[in-house]
Design a protein around this motif. Structure first.
Motif, short mmCIF file in Angstrom:
data_model
loop_
_atom_site.label_atom_id
_atom_site.label_comp_id
_atom_site.label_asym_id
_atom_site.label_seq_id
_atom_site.Cartn_x
_atom_site.Cartn_y
_atom_site.Cartn_z
N LEU A 113 61.25 5.74 71.13
CA LEU A 113 60.99 6.39 69.84
C LEU A 113 59.61 7.04 69.81
N ILE A 114 58.62 6.41 70.43
CA ILE A 114 57.27 6.99 70.47
C ILE A 114 57.26 8.28 71.26
N LEU A 115 57.93 8.31 72.40
CA LEU A 115 58.00 9.53 73.21
C LEU A 115 58.73 10.65 72.46
N ALA A 116 59.74 10.29 71.67
CA ALA A 116 60.44 11.29 70.87
C ALA A 116 59.49 11.88 69.82
N ALA A 117 58.72 11.03 69.16
CA ALA A 117 57.77 11.50 68.15
C ALA A 117 56.69 12.39 68.78
N MET A 118 56.22 12.02 69.95
CA MET A 118 55.19 12.80 70.63
C MET A 118 55.73 14.16 71.07
N SER A 119 56.97 14.20 71.51
CA SER A 119 57.55 15.48 71.93
C SER A 119 57.73 16.41 70.73
N PHE A 120 58.08 15.86 69.56
CA PHE A 120 58.20 16.70 68.37
C PHE A 120 56.85 17.28 67.96
N ASP A 121 55.79 16.47 68.09
CA ASP A 121 54.45 16.96 67.78
C ASP A 121 54.09 18.13 68.69
N ARG A 122 54.40 18.02 69.98
CA ARG A 122 54.11 19.12 70.92
C ARG A 122 54.96 20.34 70.62
N TYR A 123 56.19 20.14 70.19
CA TYR A 123 57.05 21.26 69.79
C TYR A 123 56.44 22.02 68.62
N LEU A 207 70.10 7.97 72.98
CA LEU A 207 70.61 9.27 72.55
C LEU A 207 69.63 9.98 71.62
N LEU A 208 69.07 9.24 70.67
CA LEU A 208 68.11 9.83 69.73
C LEU A 208 66.88 10.33 70.47
N SER A 209 66.33 9.49 71.34
CA SER A 209 65.11 9.86 72.05
C SER A 209 65.33 11.04 72.98
N VAL A 210 66.38 10.97 73.79
CA VAL A 210 66.64 12.04 74.76
C VAL A 210 66.99 13.34 74.03
N SER A 211 67.72 13.26 72.93
CA SER A 211 68.09 14.48 72.18
C SER A 211 66.86 15.17 71.61
N VAL A 212 65.98 14.41 70.96
CA VAL A 212 64.77 14.99 70.37
C VAL A 212 63.88 15.58 71.47
N GLN A 213 63.74 14.86 72.58
CA GLN A 213 62.87 15.34 73.65
C GLN A 213 63.47 16.57 74.34
N THR A 214 64.78 16.55 74.56
CA THR A 214 65.43 17.71 75.18
C THR A 214 65.27 18.95 74.31
N PHE A 215 65.53 18.81 73.01
CA PHE A 215 65.37 19.93 72.09
C PHE A 215 63.93 20.44 72.11
N SER A 216 62.97 19.53 72.04
CA SER A 216 61.56 19.92 71.97
C SER A 216 61.12 20.65 73.23
N TYR A 217 61.44 20.08 74.40
CA TYR A 217 60.95 20.66 75.64
C TYR A 217 61.68 21.94 76.03
N VAL A 218 62.95 22.08 75.63
CA VAL A 218 63.66 23.35 75.85
C VAL A 218 63.02 24.44 75.01
N CYS A 240 52.37 18.27 77.83
CA CYS A 240 53.76 17.84 77.94
C CYS A 240 54.08 17.13 79.26
N VAL A 241 53.37 17.47 80.31
CA VAL A 241 53.66 16.87 81.61
C VAL A 241 53.50 15.36 81.57
N ALA A 242 52.43 14.90 80.93
CA ALA A 242 52.19 13.46 80.85
C ALA A 242 53.34 12.74 80.16
N GLN A 243 53.84 13.31 79.06
CA GLN A 243 54.94 12.68 78.34
C GLN A 243 56.21 12.67 79.18
#
Length: 312
Positions: A113-123, A207-218, A240-243
C-alpha cells in the motif's frame, strides 16, 4: 472441542533450526549485526525526513511510512528468532504469537500500500506538475497516509479476528515465527473460511497495489516520451527507479518464499530461511536503495553528517 481448547496451556512451542554445534553463536552474531545495521539505516532515513526542512514535502512525508513499516517487520520477527537460537527455548505465549503474526502481516500489506501511495504521488508530480500543489495538499497527504495504515490494519484485523471462531487444540507452531497460516494449523475445525479470506485479502492488496503502480508508471512513461524537456525525464528516473527496485525486490523475495513451500524436495530449514527473507531483505535494502537512487536524500545526509560532526 472447546473444553480441549481451554485445557491447553497458553504456551506454544516454535519449530527450530537444525544448527551444527557451535554454529548458533555465529548465526546469532550475524543476525544481531543485520538487525542493528537495518535499524540504523531505517532510523537514519526517518530522522532525515523529520529533521531536515528541505524534505518536508508530500513525497517524503509518504516515504516516512516505508522505514517505519520496515522497522515494524524486522523487529517483530528477528529478535525473537535470534533469542530462540541462542537460548534454545523456542517458547512463546499464545497472545504474543498472535501479536507477532499480526504485525508481520501488517508489514507485508503495508509495503504494497505504501508503494502504491508513493507511485501516485510521483504520477501527480510528473504528469500534472502545475496542479501538483493543489492535489497533494497537506490534508490530502494526511488522508493518503491514514488510508494506507487504516486499510492495512482493518484487512489484517479481519484475517486474525476469524481465528477466534475456531478452538485451539495443538500447541506446536510449524515455523520459527508466528504467522496466520501457522496459527491456523493449531486450530481444530473447518478452516475454509479463514483460508479463503486470507487468500482474498492477499489478492486484493496485490491487485490494488500493482494496478495503482502500473497506471502511475505507464502514465509517467508516456509523459517522458512525449515531453521534450530532459529535466522531466531525469526527474522521473531519479524518483521512480527507487520505488520500482523496492517493488521488484519485495515481489522476488515473496515469490521465492511461496515457491519454497511448494516443492517437497526443499529442506525444512531452507523453507524457514526463505520465509524469513521477506522480513529481512526489504528492510535491509529499502533505505540503501533510496539513498543510492535519490540524490536529494544523499545530499541531505551528507549535509546532516557534516553539520553534526562540526557541531560535535
Amino acid at each position: 472441542m472447546e473444553n480441549v481448547s481451554f485445557a491447553l496451556s497458553s504456551e506454544l512451542t516454535l519449530d527450530r533450526f537444525v544448527i551444527p554445534a557451535g554454529g548458533k553463536y555465529l548465526l546469532f552474531a550475524l543476525g544481531v549485526v543485520v538487525y542493528f545495521f537495518t535499524a540504523l539505516c531505517n532510523t537514519t532515513l526517518l530522522t532525515l525526513i523529520v529533521v531536515e526542512k528541505n524534505l518536508h514535502r508530500p513525497m517524503y512525508f509518504i516515504l516516512l511510512s516505508l522505514p517505519l513499516n520496515d522497522l515494524i517487520g524486522i523487529t517483530a520477527m528477528l529478535p525473537k528468532v535470534l533469542s530462540d537460537i541462542v537460548t534454545e527455548t523456542h517458547k512463546i505465549q499464545y497472545p504474543l504469537c498472535v501479536l507477532q503474526g499480526f504485525l508481520l502481516h501488517m508489514y507485508g500489506g503495508g509495503i504494497l500500500l505504501i508503494l502504491a501511495a508513493m507511485s501516485f504521488d510521483r504520477y501527480a508530480a510528473i504528469c500534472m506538475p502545475l496542479r501538483y500543489n493543489s492535489i497533494m495538499t497537506p490534508r490530502a497527504v494526511v488522508c493518503i497516509v491514514s488510508l494506507v495504515w487504516g486499510l492495512d490494519f482493518v484487512l489484517i484485523l479481519l484475517v486474525f479476528s476469524l481465528h477466534t471462531r475456531l478452538p485451539r487444540c495443538k500447541s506446536f507452531i510449524l515455523n520459527v515465527f508466528c504467522d496466520s497460516p501457522s496459527l491456523l494449523k493449531i486450530k481444530c475445525g473447518n478452516t475454509t473460511v479463514n483460508n479463503v479470506t486470507g487468500l482474498l485479502v492477499t489478492a486484493f492488496l496485490q491487485l490494488l497495489s500493482v494496478s495503482v503502480q502500473t497506471f502511475s508508471y505507464v502514465k509517467i512513461l508516456i509523459t517522458c516520451v512525449v515531453s521534450q524537456r530532459s529535466d522531466t525525464k531525469m526527474k522521473a528516473v531519479n524518483t521512480c527507479v527507487a520505488q520500482l527496485v523496492i517493488l521488484v525486490i519485495f515481489e522476488i523475495v515473496g515469490t521465492f518464499t511461496i515457491l519454497s513451500h511448494r516443492f517437497t524436495n526443499v529442506s525444512a530449514d531452507l523453507q524457514k530461511i526463505m520465509g524469513m527473507l521477506i522480513f529481512l531483505v526489504p528492510p535491509l535494502l529499502n533505505p540503501l536503495v533510496y539513498g543510492l537512487y535519490t540524490r536529494e536524500i544523499r545530499q541531505t545526509l551528507q549535509r546532516f553528517l557534516t553539520r553534526n560532526r562540526v557541531s560535535f
